[in-house]
Enzyme design. Structure first.
Site, PDB file in Angstrom:
ATOM      1  N   THR A 169     -10.349   7.895   1.954  1.00 49.09           N
ATOM      2  CA  THR A 169     -10.230   7.729   3.402  1.00 49.09           C
ATOM      3  C   THR A 169     -11.124   8.747   4.091  1.00 49.09           C
ATOM      4  OG1 THR A 169      -8.368   9.269   3.558  1.00 49.09           O
ATOM      5  CG2 THR A 169      -7.850   6.953   3.142  1.00 49.09           C
ATOM      6  N   GLU A 205      -7.522   1.304   2.759  1.00 48.51           N
ATOM      7  CA  GLU A 205      -6.345   0.984   1.962  1.00 48.51           C
ATOM      8  C   GLU A 205      -6.121  -0.523   1.791  1.00 48.51           C
ATOM      9  OE1 GLU A 205      -5.334   4.918   4.100  1.00 48.51           O
ATOM     10  OE2 GLU A 205      -6.598   3.154   4.413  1.00 48.51           O
ATOM     11  N   LYS A 227       0.837   8.633  26.444  1.00 49.31           N
ATOM     12  CA  LYS A 227       2.242   8.548  26.878  1.00 49.31           C
ATOM     13  C   LYS A 227       2.343   9.097  28.305  1.00 49.31           C
ATOM     14  CE  LYS A 227       6.632   7.709  25.955  1.00 49.31           C
ATOM     15  NZ  LYS A 227       7.349   8.430  24.892  1.00 49.31           N
ATOM     16  N   TRP A 254       3.692   3.683  27.631  1.00 46.35           N
ATOM     17  CA  TRP A 254       2.494   3.804  26.817  1.00 46.35           C
ATOM     18  C   TRP A 254       1.307   3.128  27.495  1.00 46.35           C
ATOM     19  CZ3 TRP A 254       2.750   7.198  23.134  1.00 46.35           C
ATOM     20  CH2 TRP A 254       3.950   7.428  22.450  1.00 46.35           C
TER      21      TRP A 254
END
Length: 541
Positions: free
Chosen positions: A185, A328, A439, A444
């Site tokens: 990653t 992944e 936030k 959100w």
């Protein structure tokens, strides 16, 4: 009762032998300094067989990690097959990582050898002494004039192949679950983590790239992977193209938009793929090239701005084919190809659908869940939750078991870290990365959605939105904007443009004009860099 079918392992040896036997006449073209190199799959296959012998000559262990530090080239493709077909593990090293990350990854994977393009040797060689398991560095001459140190650990790629007899037998892998390749990653938080792909996962992923509602790779195609081969198997394009029998064109070290556009036009490329920043850079050049052969422009790595996709549709007749995945997920997990239920929609409605990340690819299961309770949420396009994935090419754990407690659920699903909603048709709409949401006052704000609206402004080249601490509202959005060359824009003009397009409380509290949005090692917007840059930013009261 058991089925009575033959039990033959799914392995990349089949991809190699199929390409060698059926498609030896097809071309592989590679851009290099001073022009291009052209070969055939038949000649390439002989070199793969020579390379298999070289691995034994150099004394590599049976499951050696074979590091590559290379551009997208035919030579890199030789390593893509030679390593897994001989039971070794291809380990693609990201050429854009920081030195300390490269050292960590090579040591963590225990690479025994690294193959490096000569133009990249100055980046790698200063680190080799810290790579404790690397015994040999093989330099691939790509036409660069970089100095080659006089060191017994350095070997020449062409000399090794010339001295080797081609492996004469049939490559065979007994266990389809054995490792074929690994990729780490990008390590945006903490150390990079190793994802290990099996032969089985690579073959199944390749098969899906041939399906009509995925990439539809076919023997008639000419494929140019812009996405780096060091990143998530170049989205499966190299293996998929070989399996289909398509021709391949590689950009080599010249990754400029002008060079890529020229290759696309000259070779009549039909399928290409890369991250949005590549296509943003090429957008001003579209009118200068005949790209009429293109049937699919794969775009992923980060959300594809609707305005960018529509700009391509208007200029050359096809929009972006939006796909989503991650290291992944091998990486293809969802694809936003058109569906029959959209036929009656307006062009504007279809453009909105194309901007989504699409339906799960065949054999992939996706769900959204409350990140705290784990409760699965409905597909009503309103509920938002963490996107989770499961399937035969989805990682079940990281190499050496790292990160398993937080990245995987108790029932074995991958926690992607993306926040998404899903509509009744199963089309995924990424709202944000969990760490990139703003936030504000208990609600959100999606930085991705806000960025897309900002980039719809005709004077905006790039935009990234980050959260800035706010005494009253906890966080508020800061827009970091790159203006197109030759255009002008003020913060007030941008806010005026956004006012009818987003909720009032979504409007950025401030706009900062920057020269360029910083990028990660795989071409995504690096919001971490922006957060560090504007860490002490004070929003207007």
């Amino acid at each position: 009762m058991l089925g009575l079918m033959q039990d033959r392992p799914l392995s990349l040896t089949h991809v190699f032998h199929r390409a060698e036997r059926l498609f030896g006449h097809k071309r592989i073209v590679t851009g290099q300094a001073g022009g291009e190199r052209e070969t055939t799959i038949a000649d390439w296959a002989v070199r793969v067989r020579r390379l298999a012998t070289v691995f034994d000559t150099l004394g590599l262990s049976a499951d050696a990690r074979v590091g590559t530090f290379c551009w997208n080239t035919d030579r890199h493709l030789e390593l893509y097959l030679a390593a897994p077909c001989t039971g070794r593990v291809l380990h693609t090293l990201n050429i854009r990582l920081f030195p300390e990350q490269l050292v960590y990854i090579a040591n963590h994977a225990e690479d025994e050898i690294v193959f490096v393009d000569r133009s990249l040797l100055p980046l790698l060689w200063p680190l080799v002494d810290q790579m404790t398991t690397v015994r040999t560095v093989v330099v691939i001459d790509d036409g660069a004039d970089a100095a080659i140190p006089d060191d017994p650990r350095i070997r020449d790629y062409e000399e090794l192949l010339a001295a080797a007899e081609p492996f004469a037998g049939t490559f065979h892998i007994d266990d389809e679950n054995s490792a074929a390749a690994m990729c780490y990653t990008s390590g945006t938080t903490g150390n990079p983590k190793g994802v290990v792909y099996s032969h089985r996962s690579a073959v199944l992923h390749s098969l899906v790239t041939l399906t009509a509602d995925a990439f539809g790779l076919a023997e008639r195609d000419i494929v140019l992977p812009v996405v780096p081969m060091f990143h998530a198997n170049a989205w499966g394009l190299p293996y998929g193209a070989l399996l289909a029998g398509a021709e391949l064109v590689f950009p080599g070290p010249n990754m400029t938009p002008a060079a890529i556009a020229e290759q696309l036009a000259r070779h009549r490329v039909t399928v290409t793929g890369g991250v949005p920043t590549i296509w943003m850079g090429m957008r001003p050049l579209l009118a200068q090239h005949d790209l009429s052969a293109l049937r699919a422009i794969l775009c992923g790595g980060s959300a594809v701005p609707r305005a960018l996709s529509e700009a391509y549709r208007e200029a050359i007749g096809i929009p972006m084919l939006h796909a989503w995945g991650m290291t992944e997920t091998s990486p293809i997990a969802s694809i936003s190809s058109g569906r029959s239920h959209q036929d009656a929609w307006t062009e504007d409605e279809r453009a909105d659908a194309r901007a989504r990340q699409g339906q799960p690819a065949p054999l992939v299961d996706l769900r959204i869940a409350d990140p705290e309770s784990g409760q699965e949420l409905p597909w009503d396009d309103e509920a938002t939750g963490e996107l989770q994935a499961a399937g035969p090419w989805i990682a079940r754990e990281y190499y050496r078991g790292e990160g398993g407690g937080t990245q995987f659920t108790e029932d074995g699903w991958l926690r992607t870290g993306d926040v998404a909603a899903v509509d009744r048709w199963g089309y995924v709409r990424l709202v944000d990365r969990t760490k990139d949401l703003v936030k504000s006052g208990g609600e959100w704000i999606s930085s991705v959605d806000l960025e897309n609206e900002i980039m719809a402004h005709p004077a905006v080249e790039e935009a990234a939105v980050i959260a800035i601490p706010h005494e009253k509202w906890t966080e508020r959005p800061l827009a970091c904007v790159v203006v197109k060359e030759g255009r002008s824009l003020t913060g007030e003009e941008l806010i005026e443009f956004l006012t009818p397009r987003v909720a009032k409380w979504w409007l950025p509290d401030a706009v900062e004009f920057i020269d360029e949005v910083p990028k990660t090692s795989v071409g995504k917007f690096s919001k971490r860099t922006l957060r560090e840059k504007f860490g002490d930013y004070t929003l207007p009261s």
